[in-house]
Each structure stands twice: as structure tokens, then as C-alpha cells.
Write an enzyme that holds these catalytic residues in place. Sequence first.
Site, mmCIF file in Angstrom:
data_model
loop_
_atom_site.group_PDB
_atom_site.id
_atom_site.type_symbol
_atom_site.label_atom_id
_atom_site.label_comp_id
_atom_site.label_asym_id
_atom_site.label_seq_id
_atom_site.Cartn_x
_atom_site.Cartn_y
_atom_site.Cartn_z
ATOM 1 N N ASP A 65 0.853 -1.181 0.000
ATOM 2 C CA ASP A 65 0.000 0.000 0.000
ATOM 3 C C ASP A 65 0.888 1.229 0.000
ATOM 4 O OD1 ASP A 65 -2.609 -0.882 -0.080
ATOM 5 O OD2 ASP A 65 -2.555 -1.477 2.031
ATOM 6 N N GLU B 52 -1.186 18.298 6.633
ATOM 7 C CA GLU B 52 -0.724 19.120 5.517
ATOM 8 C C GLU B 52 -0.485 20.549 5.991
ATOM 9 O OE1 GLU B 52 -3.278 17.066 5.348
ATOM 10 O OE2 GLU B 52 -2.857 15.672 3.708
ATOM 11 N N PHE C 126 -11.284 24.913 6.673
ATOM 12 C CA PHE C 126 -11.475 24.298 5.364
ATOM 13 C C PHE C 126 -12.864 23.701 5.265
ATOM 14 C CE2 PHE C 126 -11.489 20.566 2.652
ATOM 15 C CZ PHE C 126 -10.896 21.062 1.490
ATOM 16 N N ALA D 244 -15.442 21.444 2.466
ATOM 17 C CA ALA D 244 -15.472 20.739 1.183
ATOM 18 C C ALA D 244 -16.143 21.602 0.133
ATOM 19 C CB ALA D 244 -16.222 19.430 1.338
ATOM 20 N N ARG E 132 -13.436 24.561 -0.581
ATOM 21 C CA ARG E 132 -12.158 23.924 -0.882
ATOM 22 C C ARG E 132 -10.978 24.852 -0.619
ATOM 23 N NH1 ARG E 132 -11.503 21.718 -6.290
ATOM 24 N NH2 ARG E 132 -12.802 23.435 -6.986
ATOM 25 N N MET E 133 -11.092 25.671 0.418
ATOM 26 C CA MET E 133 -9.947 26.480 0.841
ATOM 27 C C MET E 133 -10.099 26.849 2.304
ATOM 28 S SD MET E 133 -10.748 30.001 -1.172
ATOM 29 C CE MET E 133 -12.248 30.910 -0.932
ATOM 30 N N SER E 134 -9.001 27.261 2.904
ATOM 31 C CA SER E 134 -9.047 27.716 4.289
ATOM 32 C C SER E 134 -8.162 28.959 4.379
ATOM 33 C CB SER E 134 -8.525 26.605 5.216
ATOM 34 O OG SER E 134 -7.166 26.329 4.906
ATOM 35 N N LYS F 229 -5.644 29.848 1.288
ATOM 36 C CA LYS F 229 -4.915 28.824 0.504
ATOM 37 C C LYS F 229 -5.900 27.705 0.199
ATOM 38 C CE LYS F 229 -2.963 25.565 3.838
ATOM 39 N NZ LYS F 229 -3.795 25.744 5.031
ATOM 40 N N ASP G 157 -6.222 -4.202 5.745
ATOM 41 C CA ASP G 157 -6.859 -4.093 7.052
ATOM 42 C C ASP G 157 -8.376 -4.001 6.958
ATOM 43 O OD1 ASP G 157 -6.886 -1.631 5.929
ATOM 44 O OD2 ASP G 157 -5.860 -0.604 7.573
#
Lengths: 712, 596
Positions: free
Chosen positions: A337, A378, A407, A409, A412-414, A425, A548
Amino acid sequence: MPQATLEPKAPAPRPPAKADGELTDLLPKRLAHARPLFDTGILKRATKDSFVKLNPRALLKNPVIFVVEIGAILTTLALGRDLATGAGNIGFTLQISLWLWFTVLFANFAEAMAEARGKAQADSLRKTKTDSIAKKVVGAKIEPVAASRLRSGDVVICDTGDTIPGDGEVIDGIATVDESVITGESAPVIRESGGDRSAVTGGTKVLSDQIRIRITSNPGETFLDRMIALVEGAERQKTPNEIALNILIAGLTLIFLMAVITLQPFAQYSVNSAGAGSVPSVVVLVSLLVCLIPTTIGGLLSAIGIAGMDRVMQHNVLAMSGKAVEASGDVNTLLLDKTGTITIGNRQAVEFLTVNGVGAAELADAAQLSSLADETPEGRSVVVLAKEKYGLRGREVASHEAVFIPFSAYTRMSGVDIDGRRLRKGATSAIANFIREQGGEVPQDLLDISERISRQGGTPLAVADGRRGLGVINLKDVVKGGMKERLGQLRAMGIRTVMITGDNPLTAAAIAAEAGVDDFLAQASPADKLNYIKKEQASGRLVAMTGDGTNDAPALAQADVGLAMNTGTMAAKEAGNMVDLDSNPTKLIEVVAIGKQLLITRGALTTFSIANDVAKYFAIIPAMFMATYPVLGKLNVMGLHTPQSAVLSAVIFNALIIIALVPLALRGVKYRPESAASLLRRNLLVYGLGGILVPFPGIWAIDQLVHLLRLA
Amino acid sequence: MTANGILQITIFFLAVLALTKPLGVFMTRVFAGERTFLHPVLRPLERLCYKLGGVNPEVDQRWTQYAGSLLAFSVFSAVLLYALQRLQGYLPLNPMGFGTLHPPAGAVAMTPDLAFNNAVSFTTNTNWQNYPGEATLSYLVQMLGLTMHNFTSAAAGMAIAVALIRGFVRQQANGIGNFWADLVRSTVYILLPLSVLLALFFCSQGVIQNFKPYTQATTLEGKTQVIAQGPVASQEAIKMLGTNGGGFFNANSAHPFENPTPFTNFIQLLCIFAIPAGLTYVFGEMAGDTRQGWAIFAAMSVLFLAGVFVLYPAEQAGNPVLSKFGIQSAVTANQPGGNMEGKEVRFGIAASALFATVTTDASCGAVNAMHDSLTPLGGLVPLFNMQTGEVIFGGVGAGLYGMLLFAILAVFIAGLMVGRTPEYLGKKIEGKEVKMAMIALIATSAAILAFSGASTVIQFAKSSYWNPTLGPAIANLNNGGPHGFGEVLYLFTSSAANNGSAFGGINGNAPWYNLTGGLTMLVGRFLFILPLLAAAGSLAAKKRVPVTSGTLPTHGPLFVGLLVGTVVIVSALTFFPALSLGPIVEHYLMQSGRLF
């Protein structure tokens, strides 16, 4: 809203990587929690068991040592006869008999040693298996029930401090659980309902909160029960290769048996025609036989197998069968993986790329500010990069008017609104929209840079200050240190590595190239994995994989070696033939190395055992016939003192070599990842040529001692 | 050793090397049923064979069917030969009247036990002969009985080898080929055309081919000598080519009518090795990697050269006891020196030593010198060659499948040392294969050791059935001491290895030796072949594991060394005690001045 000082933090450490060892060394020398090879308790137990194993019925499954025992009985009978009649060389017969019994005992000891280690471990596991009282849910009520009476399908409740009464699945709630009983790892783990972290194991302990568990195993069939049975070796069955090797050495034993039995009439003829000497006695013929039959490998074979399982266990991997360990040595293809195995799990910021006219420091500053409240790995990595590259330290933001935008969805930025600046960004398209909304113009190179990063397998994160586009943060999957070398070693061993990832093919290709895997499977669904395995197997390859999740189960079952993570679901653990208690997918590589080591140890000791015979012939044949044909003394190249001392020395050497090789059998021979050709060359030199040469000085030295002590 | 002798051996080896590839390429095509340049002429003959036999050559047989066909064919042809021998007195082409009420003086009676021994001997490609051919058998039996078997037993050997190769090469297959097709193709396209050429060549060199009664001649001393005649050339060709070795005459290839010139001697040597060497190439070609075949060839070559370069110097050194009596054993311009006892002057020491090595490397058994007269070390080499199981080029087919058995063992033992389940040509060597290899190995060594052991001590009353004239089994030996022991050991070794060369010095025509010898030959042939066919069946059913750098390489010098080591060590460990009481001690005794 965060109030306190935000000091940039290092990315959170991955689950303990203790078994990773040194990445460049496939087999770490010794694991911290490994049992010492010779511990007094184990030694005592093994010594006792060596005598118990003298029972001929038990020995029958080991034909070589069984023949030695028959030989020992014969010489002992001859001793009795000599004592009764006063004839014969009583001292010699006595010593030969003793050493033959020692030979059997030493072989038994080797096996007992290997078993005792497992038994000791099983004992300590068994201690944890106290019968607790479970809180069984019956309708709306909760009834106390002995844990041992729970059956599959029952539902129980566990509170803080409770021992989980049996294997099961969390159906409600979330809790921290201490699984150190199983894993030896003291850090607690989180178990929650739904998803791939819902499985709990009986015997582990809830540290906080309450969970509701549906029991999935019946009494006596729990994971802990199976684990105890496995380490104890109660279910041990001979592996295919072990069976084949047993056939070989049993066949050789038969050949030598004929060579020795027919030596009697040959000797009769020779004595008659030369008119001198006498036909070798039963004691001498038995000695020759025992020296010739492959007692070394015969005595150590089962110990090698058990020790191989034990070594896997010491790596905190539970192999369901010896066959699985053996198969791992044969693996041609490893499915790894990407996340957690090849890369360190999360994307990390690796560089800041500015658009024309913007200073690097300005971009770094904006990127850092916008990420201060971003708790994702990140986000943290952006802060770390700013600190490392531009020396920007964390700042007091509480004194400023700072509003953090989390952030979502949707956007799509914070980012952050601070001192009138609007720092954002996020995905390049989202930031471009933001810039346009603010009345600015999107710089062309912002789009170009993003495009380039994407092509190289990175994730672009655009940064804007209001209507100005500043630049792009390059987020990359970071390949684990040393992984490239390690995959290179696997290639040298002839093993193909295949990276499995959910990424798009472009990203996957870039990471694959960086890590140096041979192939990759992008946007892989569980069905893709299964098909890939089937395809590989159809062309004759053996495949190993880790997994898993419940949806990994079919692939785990299909793979020749399926290593399930202990944190995984019960379905995954049931499907695989090994469970990694540390849940470290990289372990697969070590398991392969252990499998190879196991096979090499068997081959090396077999070769050594057979090669030893050459010297023994040179010791015993002249001793047998020197009286009939004195010229045969020329074959006595070792210059052994008397015929009796020669025979005795060969028998002693034969017995001692077993005990001398016990540590090697238990530890396994040294294994380096390299091509088959160079492995063979070295091992042939050491165990083949060495096997021919070593007994010459060995028998000579024993003969000197025998002579010195006037034993014969 | 002389430069001339070394040159002869070198030229011989180079000639074998040169023949290997062309013959191998041709044979590969034949076994695959592909068209060759011989098809226009011989294809009708092939078809005729299938038609007469009522077999369909296209049927792919499982190993059990393949083995069943082989056994049925062997039993049938053995019974046929037995009947021919027993009934020769009533059959034509018998100018000397063997088996009739008026046999010639000195004729040997074809008793049931002798007929059994000989029928088994020729069926198993052993060609051990407990009788002098010219004093026992009619021309009809020689041609229809012996020569026919010379073809078919050789062809059957090739068939088995090819079936085993198919086992390695095929994937997840049920069948290993068709026995009848393999048998017929080997005979029609390979053995027959080559035999015709060779027979003509031998005739040109002076080998006889006639149906005349024996010639009465008066010698210079005025005595009468009977000179045997017969259709020799036709049998001689296939005798060498099929590694049969059963001579038309008792003296075999030492007889001037069988092997008249050094040139025929060279060609006979080449015939022995040609097909076995070519089959190594077939192996590589069919496996899709000719290096695999050359590795087998190399291992065989190493063992061959080692043997010849022990035997030749031992013979050239001669007998130290004779030197004491002032007998010159050094080479001079006028004499070959060394041990010339039992050797033909027209061949000399090098060509005799080479012949003794080659004939026992391959399971030929033809001789151009008396092996009983070799020096002890010189005698050790043929004995050991056979005890390896005839894998040094070996019998046609038999050599290759014997060597592949050792390859299986070598790969299994040493292959583990690379950390994988051992593989050969991508086929995993597992319990089944190891078991079959061990059964083959155990059966043959058991037969040699057990019957040798019994023969050295067993006592019969005179006029008993088993050994009517002499009594105890060792009374049939012409020599005592370790040399006599060597003679017994040689008899059973040669029988088990299906070699057929005789050490001589033993009178084997007694029911005890005829029956035990025959039994040993049967064990050596069929208890070796059947397990290997079973292994072939099991291998054919497996998948082929792709080659990686983690695979044990089986084509380099390392593997060649490993294979040679396995052959030598396994054989030596089995037979060292016996050999040490035979030729080894005889050698030391000779050095100390005692001869037997």
C-alpha cells in the site's frame, strides 16, 4: 477559536515504528522485546523434554533419529551381553552406547528448545486469560455472565477499566483500548463503531469511555486462544518443504542402511579371502551407520521450522501456519500500500513557488499565517516548511484581530482574516475564483505552476492575499527514508514490488518512480487488487499483500501471504494467514526475509550434514578393515590413533555437531538480500565445502583428546 | 600418458562437441513431430508402424498411460525374444544348428534361465551376455531378436527422456506425450537411417555381413581353427549407436570382425556418445534455453574427462610388480608400454582406456579390451562410472533422464540455500518429485548392494539347481581377494546400470547369476523409469514460475559444479565401503607387491 500561542508542531508521529528497525537492514539483529536465545527457564524445560521425547513412538515421526535410537538400543544390548559374558571391549561398547544415546538426546533437545520458547510465551499469554465477568445485554437489562460462556452474537457493554470479554465488533461508541496483552505495545489504541477500527480482541482492556460490543467468537475459538495454540505449536503441522526434506533424508538413511548392512557380507568375504582380521562388530557397524545418516539435519529439522515461526512471532507477527512463513520466502510479487508503507502517510509541503513579482518571503509569510490554525498534517507541514526554509517562527496571533476560516469541502480552501488582510490557501481553481471575486486577476503563471506540480505527482495549493495571487505550495507524498534502497534490495532478491494507491495514474506514476517500485496500481479498488493477484498467480507467481479493511478480505484470502493489520477488521484478520500485531504494513518485507532465512537454514544444514560424511568414511572404513587389509591404513588420512579411537571420535563428533549447531538452527543462518547466484555461491562455499572440510580437524582433535584421556 | 594419447582423447571430445548441436536440432524436430528432410522417404514407414500397431500417435497420454504402454511393449518384446531363443532350433537361418539335436561342438545350451537373463538383458538395453554369441545363437535370433531390441530398447530410452523433458516444459498439462509416437519416431528417423549409414561404413572397413556357416581354417601351426561368420555389420551399427553393447561375438569390439581398424574404433566411440550428447541439446532446445542443455553437457563432460584421465594414466603406468621383473613398461618407439594385458595391439593403451571410459559412461557395455585386466585404479573408473547411474552422457535417453534425476536432487538440496522452494526450469521441486527421485536411487543401489552381498556369502550344494557345477556362488570367480570381489560387484553394478559390459572373470551362466542378474536389470531399468515418469507427470501439471534474479541459476558453471558434486558425492557415499574392499584395497596391495 484557538486562543493559545500556536507553536508550529512537527507532524504527528505515525504509529510506533519500532519494528521498522534499520531500513537498510532487512532483518534487524535483535528486537527489543525478543526473548534471549538461551534462558535458564527454557533450558530446564527443554532438558526435561529431551528425555520425554525418547519415547520411540514419539520419535517415529523423525525417521533419522528413530534409527539412531534403534542403534543405541542395539549397542546397549551388546553392552549387556558383553557384561554378562565378560567378552568384548566393554569400555568401548559402553562409550559408543552412551554417545549414541546422547545423539538422540541432543536432537530431542534441539526440538525441545524450539518448542519451549513457544510454550513459555503461551504460558504468559494464558495468564492474561482470567475469566472475567461480562455485562451481557439481554433485552433492556444488563446481566452479569461469565466471559467464558459468551457465544457469538451476544452483545455486551464495556466501561472504563473493564476487560473485553471476547472477540467482537464495536457496534456503538468509541473508546481507548489497551491492547498490550496481544501486541506488547503499551500505547492505547482507539476503537470505534463503524469503519475499519471496530474490531476488539478478548483480553484487552478499555481505558476510557463506554462501548457496546457484539461478540463474534465462541468459547475456545477466540483470537487469544488461537494465538496460544499457535505459539505453543500445538497445531503444528509439517510444511510441504519440510515433508519433502524429510523424504530426502529418510531416503538417504535407507541407502546408508543398505550400504552398512551389506558391508557385513562384504567383510565376511574379505576376511575369509585375506585370512586375517574379523568382521566388524554390530557396535562398529551401528556407529558407521549413525555417522553416515544425516543426523545433523534430522535432529535439527523440526527445530528450524519452529524457530522460524518463533522469529516471525518476535517480529510481532502471528503466522497462522508454518506453511505461510515458508510461502513468504517464495514470494515473487509484493503488493505494498502506498500510504503508510511506501510514503509516510500524509502529504507534506516541500516548496513554495512564487508567481512573478512576488518575493519568496512574502509567500512563505502568507502561507504560514493561513495555516496557523490548520490542524491537518498538511497544514502543519506548511508551518514547518516556513520555519525551516525561511526562519519564520510561530507568532502570537491572539493580540491581532484574527478570524480563522476553516477548510470546507464546499469552498475547498481555508485561511485567516487578519489585520484587514484576507489570506487564503486551497485548490488552485478555488483560489482563482476567490481572486476573481475579490476583483483581481489570476496570474497566468499561478495556473502554469499548479499544472506542472500536478504533472509531477504533487498537489498544488495556491495562496492568495486578497486579490493578489502569491504563489503555490507544492504538497508532496514523501517517500519514507531508505525505502528506495529497501525496494532495491527486494529487486536484487528477485521480488517485484507493486504499489497500490487510490491516487490518479499521473500522481501514482510519479511516486512509483521516486520510490523505485516496479509497478503500480492506480485508483485501485478492492476488486482491482483481487484481479491483480489472480493475474500474477496465473503466471506462476506467489503474491504477498497487506490489508486491514473488510473489503481487503477477498484479496487477503487470495494472496499466498496475506498479512492483516491487527487494527483491521475481524474479516480481514480471518482472511489473511498472518496478523501483524503492530499494524505496520512495512513488516511484510521482514516476513519475506524470515521466510527466506528459514529455507536457507534448512538447505545449509542439509548440505552440511551430507558433506560431513566424507570425513567420517575416512575415519571409520580404515578402522574397520585395518586388521584384514593393513594397507587400508593409507586411507587413515587423519592419522587417528587406533581403530577404536577412530570410531569413537567420529561418533562423538557426530553427536557434538548437533548441539553445536542448535544456536544456528534457532537463530537461522545469516541472510543478506542479494541475488540467488551470489547467495548460492557463498552458502555452497560455507556449508558445502566447509561441511566437507570441518570434520577432518574436528575428528582429529577429538581423537587426540580420546587418546590423551585413554578412553580408547 | 603420451602426447599422441592425449591428442586422441581431445580429438574424440571435440568431435562429440561438434556433433551435439546438429544432432540435437534434428532430434528436437523429430520428437516434436515436425517435418525433417527425411520425411519424404520415411514418413510412409512411420505411418505404416502406427497402422500396424493400431495406435493413434496424436493421443496425449497421462504418465500412467505412457508407463503402461512402455511396460506392455517391454513385456511383449521380452517374451518374443525369450521364445525366439528357446525355439531357435526349429527356426530358419541357423546354419550351425544351435538348439537342434546336433549342435556344433562347444555350443552353449540356451537354458530357460539363460534365455530369461538374455531376454531381460536386451529388453532393458543392458545387453549383458552370459554366453558367447557365436557359440549360442542362430543368425535369426541375432538379427530378429537382438538387433530388433537394440533398436527398440534404445528408442524407448529416448522416449522416456523426452517425456521427462516435456514434464519440465509443459504447463498445467495432463499428458507427457505419446509413447508409441516417441518410440516409432526415434526408431524411424534417428536410429534407422544412422544405422544404415554406419553398417555400410563398417562393411567398407572390413566388418563382415554374411549368412555363411563358420569357416574351418588351418593355422600356421597346422591346427584347425573355426572362424565364426554372420551378419555382423548390421548389428554392430545399432549396438554402438543405441548404447547397447551386446556383441555378435564374445570378444565384442575387440574382435577384428566387429571392430577391425583404429578408424572403426574411433567411429564406434563417437557412436556411443553421439545421441546422448545430442539429447542434452534437445533438452535445452525444448526448455527454450539452450544454456540449460549445455550446462548438463558440461557436467557430463567434466565427469567424463575426470574418468578418462584417471584410467588412462593408470593403464599407462602399468603394473609395478611386473616392472620388478625387468619388464619394460615405459613408452618406446616400438612399444606402447604400460599395461597391455587384455588390450588389442591395434588400439593401444589410449584408445582402449578411452573405450573403457566411454562404454561405461554411457550404458553401452561394448568393450574393445578386457576390463578384468585393467589395473585396479583403471578398473575402479568403469565401476564408479556405472555406479553414478550411467549419467555421464549415459545410455540413449537413460543418461539424460538419470542426470535430470541428479539435477532434481541437487536443486532440491542446494536450491534451498537461495531461500526459495527449489525450482528447476521454473518447476517447483516438491515432495512428490523428491520421493520419486529417491525411489529410483534407492531401488538401483539396493539391487547392486543386496545381490553383491548375497553372492559373496551364499552357499549352494554342488548339483543344486542354483549353481549346479560349482556350488558356492563365489566359486564362479576366476580370481580371489579384492579382485574377485570386484568381479561380483561389477556384475551387479553393470546389470543395475543397464550397462552390460563385463568385468569378466566370472562365470555367470548359472541359474543364480542368470536370475539375480536379470532381476537387477529389471530393477535398474523399470524401477528407475517408472518413478521418473511419475515425476514427469507431476511436473507437467505444475505452473512454470517465472525466472527472476531470486531464482537459482541452473545454466552457469556454479550449477555445473553443484551437479557434478552431487553425482560424485551421492554415488561415492553409497558405494565407498564396497569400493574400498574392492579396487581401492587392490590398488594398495598391488603397490605393496600383491596381485590377484
